[in-house]
Design an enzyme around this catalytic site. Structure first.
Site, PDB file in Angstrom:
ATOM      1  N   ASP A  64    -135.608   3.786  18.754  1.00 36.27           N
ATOM      2  CA  ASP A  64    -135.368   3.707  17.312  1.00 36.27           C
ATOM      3  C   ASP A  64    -135.171   2.255  16.896  1.00 36.27           C
ATOM      4  O   ASP A  64    -134.051   1.810  16.634  1.00 36.27           O
ATOM      5  CB  ASP A  64    -134.138   4.557  16.964  1.00 36.27           C
ATOM      6  CG  ASP A  64    -133.910   4.660  15.465  1.00 36.27           C
ATOM      7  OD1 ASP A  64    -134.873   4.472  14.697  1.00 36.27           O
ATOM      8  OD2 ASP A  64    -132.765   4.945  15.069  1.00 36.27           O
ATOM      9  N   ASP A  69    -142.223  -5.551   9.663  1.00 31.79           N
ATOM     10  CA  ASP A  69    -142.639  -6.950   9.659  1.00 31.79           C
ATOM     11  C   ASP A  69    -144.075  -6.989   9.147  1.00 31.79           C
ATOM     12  O   ASP A  69    -144.616  -5.964   8.707  1.00 31.79           O
ATOM     13  CB  ASP A  69    -142.525  -7.542  11.068  1.00 31.79           C
ATOM     14  CG  ASP A  69    -142.286  -9.058  11.067  1.00 31.79           C
ATOM     15  OD1 ASP A  69    -142.845  -9.740  10.180  1.00 31.79           O
ATOM     16  OD2 ASP A  69    -141.569  -9.555  11.949  1.00 31.79           O
TER      17      ASP A  69
END
Length: 241
Positions: A64, A69
């Site tokens: 997780d 980005d």
């Protein structure tokens, strides 16, 4: 009502702790629990080796990391994360459809290198610690459920296998995404457990009943006096519901 096997496949135990605690919990739960979650707290401290350790102990791993980005970076990060052996990986739906497509390409790249099954991707919709006020604070003025719906449709359309949402949106997401989509719900609290920092929560049975594929439970199990019994109580609840 789930079978015992289905219930165990539906519960992911969140190891949001240090290595020693994670290893102790894994030792106790080995042979009973099927899934663990390795999040940022543990992964940033220990790196890829902790995923491999959990896999070596027989656990499936939800890594997780909530990747978010530019698409180029996310493709590389998803490939690297997949090469650890992770079975499931989270990315942020807010990163755009192109970012999701590149994450999918990254795990496809890794699957080719490993010669193994592809790591599945789930996109974060709206964090379960957020409510309507928190959403408005970051400039999103639509209702939470509408934002979850928008991100879910976009993410799955771009190549994610499913989404992460609160139990309160599980039924809506199952209807929107269909029977094959993977719907993972944090914010699950057994009856009587402390709510903590979660805002949009439900019990294990109600989350699964609403359409969740898998539920993530951390502190109510990991910080219990007897973590094994706390885990088994969740399994029983799912089997008896």
């Amino acid at each position: 009502m789930l079978t015992d096997d289905e219930a165990r496949e539906s519960v992911i135990i969140a190891l949001d702790c240090d290595r020693d605690t994670a290893i102790d919990l894994a030792t106790r739960l080995q042979g009973k629990a099927r899934w663990v979650k390795v999040g940022m707290t543990l992964f940033y401290a220990e790196g890829p080796s902790i995923v491999r350790e959990m896999r070596d102990r027989g656990f499936k791993v939800f890594l997780d990391l909530k990747l978010h980005d530019i698409p180029f970076q996310v493709r590389g990060a998803a490939r690297s994360a997949s090469l650890t052996g992770a079975d499931l990986l989270s990315i942020h739906g807010m990163g755009s459809s192109e970012m999701v497509r590149q994450a999918r390409a990254g795990v496809e790249d890794a699957a080719g290198e490993r010669g193994d099954d592809r790591t599945r991707l789930v996109a974060i919709s709206v964090l379960t610690s957020m409510d309507q006020d928190a959403l408005a604070e970051i400039g999103i003025d639509v209702p939470v459920e509408r934002e979850v719906e928008r991100l879910a449709g976009m993410s799955v359309g771009a190549g994610a296998d499913g989404i992460v949402c609160s139990p309160q949106e599980a039924a809506q997401m199952r209807e929107l995404l269909g029977p094959k989509a993977l719907i993972v719900t944090p914010g699950v609290r057994p009856k009587g457990a402390a709510v903590g920092d979660q805002k949009r929560i439900a019990t294990p049975a109600s989350a699964i009943g609403a359409g969740a594929s898998m539920i993530v439970i951390g502190r109510p199990i990991t910080q219990a006096d007897d973590p094994v019994e706390a885990y088994e109580a969740v399994v029983r609840e799912l089997c008896e519901a």
